[in-house]
Design a protein around this motif. Structure first.
Motif, PDB file in Angstrom:
ATOM      1  N   MET A 134       0.301  12.869  -5.639  1.00 36.63           N
ATOM      2  CA  MET A 134       0.699  11.472  -5.576  1.00 36.63           C
ATOM      3  C   MET A 134       1.039  10.922  -6.954  1.00 36.63           C
ATOM      4  N   VAL A 135       0.506  11.513  -8.001  1.00 34.24           N
ATOM      5  CA  VAL A 135       0.786  11.016  -9.359  1.00 34.24           C
ATOM      6  C   VAL A 135       2.271  11.142  -9.692  1.00 34.24           C
ATOM      7  N   PRO A 136       2.875  12.333  -9.594  1.00 36.35           N
ATOM      8  CA  PRO A 136       4.325  12.386  -9.838  1.00 36.35           C
ATOM      9  C   PRO A 136       5.136  11.738  -8.723  1.00 36.35           C
ATOM     10  N   SER A 154       4.509   9.029  -7.160  1.00 32.47           N
ATOM     11  CA  SER A 154       4.538   7.576  -7.251  1.00 32.47           C
ATOM     12  C   SER A 154       5.792   7.069  -7.954  1.00 32.47           C
ATOM     13  N   THR A 155       6.274   7.843  -8.926  1.00 30.50           N
ATOM     14  CA  THR A 155       7.508   7.442  -9.619  1.00 30.50           C
ATOM     15  C   THR A 155       8.694   7.489  -8.674  1.00 30.50           C
ATOM     16  N   GLY A 156       8.769   8.541  -7.862  1.00 31.39           N
ATOM     17  CA  GLY A 156       9.861   8.640  -6.903  1.00 31.39           C
ATOM     18  C   GLY A 156       9.797   7.561  -5.841  1.00 31.39           C
ATOM     19  N   ILE A 157       8.574   7.224  -5.393  1.00 32.53           N
ATOM     20  CA  ILE A 157       8.430   6.168  -4.392  1.00 32.53           C
ATOM     21  C   ILE A 157       8.881   4.830  -4.956  1.00 32.53           C
ATOM     22  N   LEU A 177       0.811  -1.214   0.000  1.00 28.41           N
ATOM     23  CA  LEU A 177       0.000   0.000   0.000  1.00 28.41           C
ATOM     24  C   LEU A 177       0.840   1.259   0.000  1.00 28.41           C
ATOM     25  N   GLY A 178       2.027   1.181   0.590  1.00 25.36           N
ATOM     26  CA  GLY A 178       2.885   2.361   0.647  1.00 25.36           C
ATOM     27  C   GLY A 178       3.361   2.821  -0.714  1.00 25.36           C
ATOM     28  N   ILE A 179       3.545   1.885  -1.648  1.00 28.09           N
ATOM     29  CA  ILE A 179       4.048   2.261  -2.965  1.00 28.09           C
ATOM     30  C   ILE A 179       3.042   3.112  -3.739  1.00 28.09           C
ATOM     31  N   VAL A 180       1.768   3.070  -3.331  1.00 29.14           N
ATOM     32  CA  VAL A 180       0.750   3.902  -3.982  1.00 29.14           C
ATOM     33  C   VAL A 180       0.186   4.930  -2.998  1.00 29.14           C
ATOM     34  N   GLY A 181       0.961   5.243  -1.962  1.00 25.91           N
ATOM     35  CA  GLY A 181       0.540   6.274  -1.021  1.00 25.91           C
ATOM     36  C   GLY A 181      -0.755   5.957  -0.311  1.00 25.91           C
ATOM     37  N   PHE A 182      -1.108   4.685  -0.201  1.00 25.62           N
ATOM     38  CA  PHE A 182      -2.323   4.213   0.473  1.00 25.62           C
ATOM     39  C   PHE A 182      -3.602   4.711  -0.201  1.00 25.62           C
ATOM     40  N   LEU A 183      -3.473   5.373  -1.352  1.00 21.67           N
ATOM     41  CA  LEU A 183      -4.660   5.867  -2.049  1.00 21.67           C
ATOM     42  C   LEU A 183      -5.452   4.755  -2.710  1.00 21.67           C
ATOM     43  N   ALA A 184      -4.826   3.590  -2.893  1.00 25.21           N
ATOM     44  CA  ALA A 184      -5.570   2.467  -3.465  1.00 25.21           C
ATOM     45  C   ALA A 184      -6.730   2.054  -2.562  1.00 25.21           C
TER      46      ALA A 184
END
Length: 512
Positions: free
Chosen positions: A390-392, A394-397, A317-324
């Motif tokens: 979170m869109v940009p 996500s690449t950095g994460i 979930l962390g890789i998508v900022g928990f927004l999933a």
């Protein structure tokens, strides 16, 4: 009379004009009232996606270019490992034998697991037969690695284009696609070499795409082939049907998908796999807590007592900022997580190997849906900025995760990856010493390459059949045998083996 008639006519026109004015006034008043009423909230995926693409080639080029970029990267990573004999397990050899069997219009026999062992008695993956034409062109284990890279790269393009359509920007779509392509779940799968889940990754990406774009029938049709990837995927198909019922109100279509998914899973585990299994059973029931007859409370409680399970959930979930978590699409991940976390095999719990690859397209498309929902939300205006950022981010994460888990494309920075060295040369020379179409028993390193052209067995794994050749690599083998002819005779009593090649800890023995 004429004047009177004219007067009446004039009066009639006046009345009609007044009626029209009154009607117009009432219409304007009604429109004003309707505009004052807030629009009703539409259920999940009720709004059409913002169609960025118009079907022109130019609209697809950024996503196609992104797919080709990751195709090249995945192929480079997989082939570098393959040609330096860095196999992490015997799995590539197993799948090589299965595809070779299909390509020769025979059964997918896995000699590595035992003489005559049918792959369909282990896992239900008949979809591997689709690789037979590729095998005809290039009969090599490397063909499977390239095929997996192509399937993963296809899913990158699907996720990128879907994100562009939903979020209304090609740039945002490419950013999400890049983050997905770099995601640690896919990188781990590439690093672990080929597995049957390579087919599930693009299929799940397309299913998620069709759901987000409200193409319900297409989503159902694309979900059906998942039951040919692996026996547990029927549960994911059933969950897709449940989403059609809960979020799209497609009762009949969803119910059919639920029944088909559950039914096919029961059929494969209860009948098809035992039919092909040597012991006529499904071997993986014993992996559940409580053995072959687990209690429901064990399946529901035991996973939450494991710290590794919570860590893996954090990574996912962390890789998508928990927004999933904002998207019902995340429900598609539950069946896979349920069987993994319930298993008694600790290898399934963590972020290693290939087990998280099928979750990546679900997570990133759920991210896209979550961002879109928060942007349109009236109840959580404070999270809109976070969703947009979170869109940009996500690449950095995703890139940061590769640094934390130095695998996949992140591992290409290691100079040792690019050099093969004398040991790899010795293994190549040893493989050249073994003639094609013979029975050979080998250790891990050369196993996959030998399996492509010979009847290959795992070293020491088959007592019933004496191989014609032994290919033994003792490099890094603590306490490994020093008397290799004696070792071969001990493995296969009554047979005598002579050394025909020996170089840099690699030995080939031939049966006299």
């Amino acid at each position: 009379m004429a004047e009177a008639q004219g007067t009446e006519a004039h009066g009639t026109e006046a009345q009609g004009s007044g009626a029209q004015e009154a009607t117009g006034a009432r219409s304007a008043e009604a429109q004003a009232r309707e505009s004052a009423i807030p629009p009703q909230r539409v259920p999940s995926w009720g709004r059409s996606a913002r169609a960025v693409s118009t079907g022109r080639l130019g609209d697809a080029l950024p996503h196609l270019a992104l797919s080709l970029f990751f195709l090249a990267g995945y192929c480079l990573l997989a082939l570098l490992r393959y040609y330096r004999f860095g196999s992490p397990s015997w799995d590539l050899g197993i799948f090589t034998e299965a595809v070779k069997g299909y390509a020769h219009f025979g059964a997918p026999v896995l000699s590595i697991k035992g003489p005559g062992f049918n792959a369909l008695g282990d896992h239900w993956s008949p979809i591997l037969a689709l690789l037979a034409p590729a095998w005809w062109l290039a009969p090599s284990a490397a063909t499977l690695l390239v095929a997996q890279a192509a399937l993963f790269a296809w899913s990158v393009g699907v996720v990128s284009d879907t994100a562009a359509r939903v979020l209304g920007s090609t740039g945002r779509g490419v950013l999400v696609g890049t983050a997905y392509g770099l995601s640690w779940g896919l990188q781990r799968a590439v690093d672990a070499e080929f597995h049957e889940i390579a087919f599930a990754v693009p299929l799940l990406a397309v299913v998620g795409r069709q759901l987000l774009l409200r193409r319900w029938e297409r989503a159902a049709w694309w979900a059906l082939p998942l039951v040919l990837v692996k026996e547990d995927m029927g549960l994911t198909v059933a969950m897709a049907g449940a989403l059609l019922v809960l979020c799209a109100r497609r009762w009949s279509l969803g119910a059919v998908l639920v029944l088909f998914g559950f039914g096919f899973t029961a059929l494969t585990m209860g009948a098809l796999i035992p039919h092909f299994n040597p012991q006529h059973q499904y071997d993986y029931w014993s992996k559940l807590p409580g053995g072959e007859h687990p209690q429901l409370w064990q399946l529901m409680v035991v996973p939450f007592t494991r710290l590794t399970v919570w860590k893996t959930c954090g990574w996912l979930l962390g890789i998508v900022g928990f927004l999933a978590l904002r998207s019902p699409l995340l429900l598609l991940a539950l069946p896979t997580l349920a069987w993994r976390f319930s298993s008694a095999n600790s290898m399934f719990w963590g972020p290693d190997w290939h087990y998280n690859a099928t979750l990546m397209p679900i997570l990133f498309l759920a991210l896209v849906d979550g961002v879109d929902r928060l942007r349109r939300s009236e109840r959580l205006p404070g999270l809109r900025g976070f969703a947009e950022g979170m869109v940009p981010a996500s690449t950095g994460i995703a890139a940061a995760c590769l640094v934390s888990l130095p695998v996949g494309l992140g591992g290409l920075s290691d100079p040792a990856v690019w050099t093969q060295g004398p040991h790899a040369a010795a293994l190549r020379a040893a493989i050249a010493t073994v003639p094609p179409n013979v029975r050979v028993e080998a250790s891990m390193g050369p196993l996959a390459q030998l399996a492509a052209r010979d009847d290959a067995y795992w070293l020491g794994g088959s007592k019933q059949v004496a191989p014609d050749y032994l290919c033994v690599d003792v490099a890094g083998w603590d306490g490994g045998p020093t008397d290799l002819p004696g070792y071969g005779a001990a493995l296969h009593p009554g047979n005598h083996y002579t050394v025909v090649f020996q170089q840099d800890h690699v030995t080939v023995l031939k049966r006299d």
